[in-house]
Motif scaffolding. Structure first.
Motif, PDB file in Angstrom:
ATOM      1  N   SER A 139      -1.883  23.839  42.514  1.00 15.71           N
ATOM      2  CA  SER A 139      -0.899  23.314  41.573  1.00 15.71           C
ATOM      3  C   SER A 139      -1.558  22.829  40.293  1.00 15.71           C
ATOM      4  O   SER A 139      -1.105  23.148  39.187  1.00 15.71           O
ATOM      5  CB  SER A 139      -0.118  22.177  42.224  1.00 15.71           C
ATOM      6  OG  SER A 139       0.801  21.620  41.307  1.00 15.71           O
ATOM      7  N   ARG A 140      -2.635  22.077  40.411  1.00 17.33           N
ATOM      8  CA  ARG A 140      -3.334  21.576  39.225  1.00 17.33           C
ATOM      9  C   ARG A 140      -3.907  22.716  38.391  1.00 17.33           C
ATOM     10  O   ARG A 140      -3.836  22.704  37.159  1.00 17.33           O
ATOM     11  CB  ARG A 140      -4.436  20.607  39.632  1.00 17.33           C
ATOM     12  CG  ARG A 140      -3.903  19.280  40.093  1.00 17.33           C
ATOM     13  CD  ARG A 140      -5.015  18.338  40.476  1.00 17.33           C
ATOM     14  NE  ARG A 140      -4.448  17.067  40.931  1.00 17.33           N
ATOM     15  CZ  ARG A 140      -5.058  16.226  41.731  1.00 17.33           C
ATOM     16  NH1 ARG A 140      -6.280  16.496  42.182  1.00 17.33           N
ATOM     17  NH2 ARG A 140      -4.484  15.104  42.099  1.00 17.33           N
ATOM     18  N   ALA A 141      -4.487  23.701  39.053  1.00 20.74           N
ATOM     19  CA  ALA A 141      -5.043  24.850  38.337  1.00 20.74           C
ATOM     20  C   ALA A 141      -3.933  25.626  37.638  1.00 20.74           C
ATOM     21  O   ALA A 141      -4.090  26.043  36.485  1.00 20.74           O
ATOM     22  CB  ALA A 141      -5.810  25.754  39.299  1.00 20.74           C
ATOM     23  N   ALA A 142      -2.804  25.808  38.313  1.00 17.49           N
ATOM     24  CA  ALA A 142      -1.682  26.545  37.731  1.00 17.49           C
ATOM     25  C   ALA A 142      -1.120  25.814  36.513  1.00 17.49           C
ATOM     26  O   ALA A 142      -0.820  26.440  35.489  1.00 17.49           O
ATOM     27  CB  ALA A 142      -0.587  26.754  38.777  1.00 17.49           C
TER      28      ALA A 142
ATOM     29  N   LYS B 202      -2.728  23.164  48.370  1.00 16.40           N
ATOM     30  CA  LYS B 202      -1.641  23.276  47.401  1.00 16.40           C
ATOM     31  C   LYS B 202      -1.821  22.362  46.193  1.00 16.40           C
ATOM     32  O   LYS B 202      -1.413  22.712  45.094  1.00 16.40           O
ATOM     33  CB  LYS B 202      -0.286  23.045  48.067  1.00 16.40           C
ATOM     34  CG  LYS B 202      -0.068  21.691  48.650  1.00 16.40           C
ATOM     35  CD  LYS B 202       1.289  21.625  49.343  1.00 16.40           C
ATOM     36  CE  LYS B 202       1.510  20.257  49.961  1.00 16.40           C
ATOM     37  NZ  LYS B 202       2.814  20.189  50.618  1.00 16.40           N
ATOM     38  N   VAL B 203      -2.454  21.216  46.350  1.00 14.49           N
ATOM     39  CA  VAL B 203      -2.691  20.333  45.204  1.00 14.49           C
ATOM     40  C   VAL B 203      -3.671  20.984  44.222  1.00 14.49           C
ATOM     41  O   VAL B 203      -3.456  20.974  43.005  1.00 14.49           O
ATOM     42  CB  VAL B 203      -3.209  18.953  45.672  1.00 14.49           C
ATOM     43  CG1 VAL B 203      -3.639  18.100  44.493  1.00 14.49           C
ATOM     44  CG2 VAL B 203      -2.139  18.240  46.489  1.00 14.49           C
ATOM     45  N   THR B 204      -4.737  21.574  44.742  1.00 15.18           N
ATOM     46  CA  THR B 204      -5.721  22.244  43.896  1.00 15.18           C
ATOM     47  C   THR B 204      -5.092  23.418  43.153  1.00 15.18           C
ATOM     48  O   THR B 204      -5.303  23.595  41.949  1.00 15.18           O
ATOM     49  CB  THR B 204      -6.919  22.716  44.739  1.00 15.18           C
ATOM     50  OG1 THR B 204      -7.491  21.585  45.396  1.00 15.18           O
ATOM     51  CG2 THR B 204      -7.972  23.406  43.894  1.00 15.18           C
TER      52      THR B 204
ATOM     53  N   GLN C 287       2.904  29.949  44.034  1.00 17.50           N
ATOM     54  CA  GLN C 287       1.771  29.063  44.296  1.00 17.50           C
ATOM     55  C   GLN C 287       1.447  29.032  45.786  1.00 17.50           C
ATOM     56  O   GLN C 287       0.276  28.968  46.162  1.00 17.50           O
ATOM     57  CB  GLN C 287       2.051  27.657  43.763  1.00 17.50           C
ATOM     58  CG  GLN C 287       1.990  27.592  42.265  1.00 17.50           C
ATOM     59  CD  GLN C 287       2.161  26.197  41.705  1.00 17.50           C
ATOM     60  OE1 GLN C 287       2.427  26.067  40.525  1.00 17.50           O
ATOM     61  NE2 GLN C 287       2.029  25.166  42.481  1.00 17.50           N
ATOM     62  N   GLN C 288       2.466  29.098  46.626  1.00 15.90           N
ATOM     63  CA  GLN C 288       2.226  29.120  48.072  1.00 15.90           C
ATOM     64  C   GLN C 288       1.428  30.361  48.463  1.00 15.90           C
ATOM     65  O   GLN C 288       0.480  30.283  49.244  1.00 15.90           O
ATOM     66  CB  GLN C 288       3.545  29.083  48.838  1.00 15.90           C
ATOM     67  CG  GLN C 288       3.362  29.032  50.335  1.00 15.90           C
ATOM     68  CD  GLN C 288       4.685  28.924  51.071  1.00 15.90           C
ATOM     69  OE1 GLN C 288       5.755  29.062  50.486  1.00 15.90           O
ATOM     70  NE2 GLN C 288       4.610  28.679  52.366  1.00 15.90           N
ATOM     71  N   ALA C 289       1.775  31.498  47.899  1.00 25.84           N
ATOM     72  CA  ALA C 289       1.020  32.728  48.180  1.00 25.84           C
ATOM     73  C   ALA C 289      -0.402  32.618  47.649  1.00 25.84           C
ATOM     74  O   ALA C 289      -1.346  33.096  48.287  1.00 25.84           O
ATOM     75  CB  ALA C 289       1.739  33.932  47.573  1.00 25.84           C
TER      76      ALA C 289
ATOM     77  N   ILE D 254     -13.588  26.246  38.729  1.00 24.37           N
ATOM     78  CA  ILE D 254     -13.551  27.261  39.786  1.00 24.37           C
ATOM     79  C   ILE D 254     -12.126  27.585  40.232  1.00 24.37           C
ATOM     80  O   ILE D 254     -11.761  28.763  40.309  1.00 24.37           O
ATOM     81  CB  ILE D 254     -14.444  26.868  40.972  1.00 24.37           C
ATOM     82  CG1 ILE D 254     -15.913  26.938  40.567  1.00 24.37           C
ATOM     83  CG2 ILE D 254     -14.191  27.763  42.186  1.00 24.37           C
ATOM     84  CD1 ILE D 254     -16.877  26.414  41.612  1.00 24.37           C
ATOM     85  N   PRO D 255     -11.277  26.597  40.542  1.00 26.07           N
ATOM     86  CA  PRO D 255      -9.914  26.957  40.975  1.00 26.07           C
ATOM     87  C   PRO D 255      -9.148  27.766  39.933  1.00 26.07           C
ATOM     88  O   PRO D 255      -8.386  28.671  40.280  1.00 26.07           O
ATOM     89  CB  PRO D 255      -9.245  25.595  41.220  1.00 26.07           C
ATOM     90  CG  PRO D 255     -10.366  24.660  41.485  1.00 26.07           C
ATOM     91  CD  PRO D 255     -11.502  25.149  40.623  1.00 26.07           C
TER      92      PRO D 255
END
Length: 117
Positions: free
Chosen positions: A70-73, A66-68, A55-57, A38-39
């Motif tokens: 970051s991992r998805a990115a 932000k962890v979710t 990522q912040q946006a 999903i993320p």
């Protein structure tokens, strides 16, 4: 007399259950067909709609932590679905954007998402 809370009649609870069921159905389909959690599909969709962003946006736009994000990115970048370029406004961050492969995937996801709706 103390008021009794009945979860089956409590609207926030019912909305949460409905949301979880829909998300679970969509998650299963996207995992099976596209290998996306999903993320990850949320990031693909947001980047397709709004274009390049940090990522912040993405955290703000998706309401994910932000962890979710970051991992998805990282996962999307490793699969070649997103590109990372230095952010000219903030040298500590990068801008993410869909790659050609990411756009091709989006063009497959979008019709299925609309069908689910």
């Amino acid at each position: 007399m103390t008021a009794t809370l009945k979860l089956d009649a409590f609207l926030p609870y019912r909305l949460s259950v409905a949301s979880n069921r829909v998300s679970g159905t969509i998650a299963g389909a996207y995992q099976a067909r596209f290998g996306l959690r999903i993320p990850e599909w949320r990031l693909v969709t947001v980047l397709a709609e709004f274009g390049s962003m940090s990522q912040q946006a993405l955290c703000g736009r998706t309401q994910m932590d932000k962890v979710t994000v970051s991992r998805a990115a990282i996962s999307l970048h490793e699969r070649g679905l997103v590109t990372r370029t230095p952010n000219p406004d903030d040298q500590r961050s990068h801008l993410l954007d869909l790659s050609a492969e990411g756009w091709a995937l989006y063009r497959q996801i979008a019709p299925q998402a609309l069908e689910f709706e």
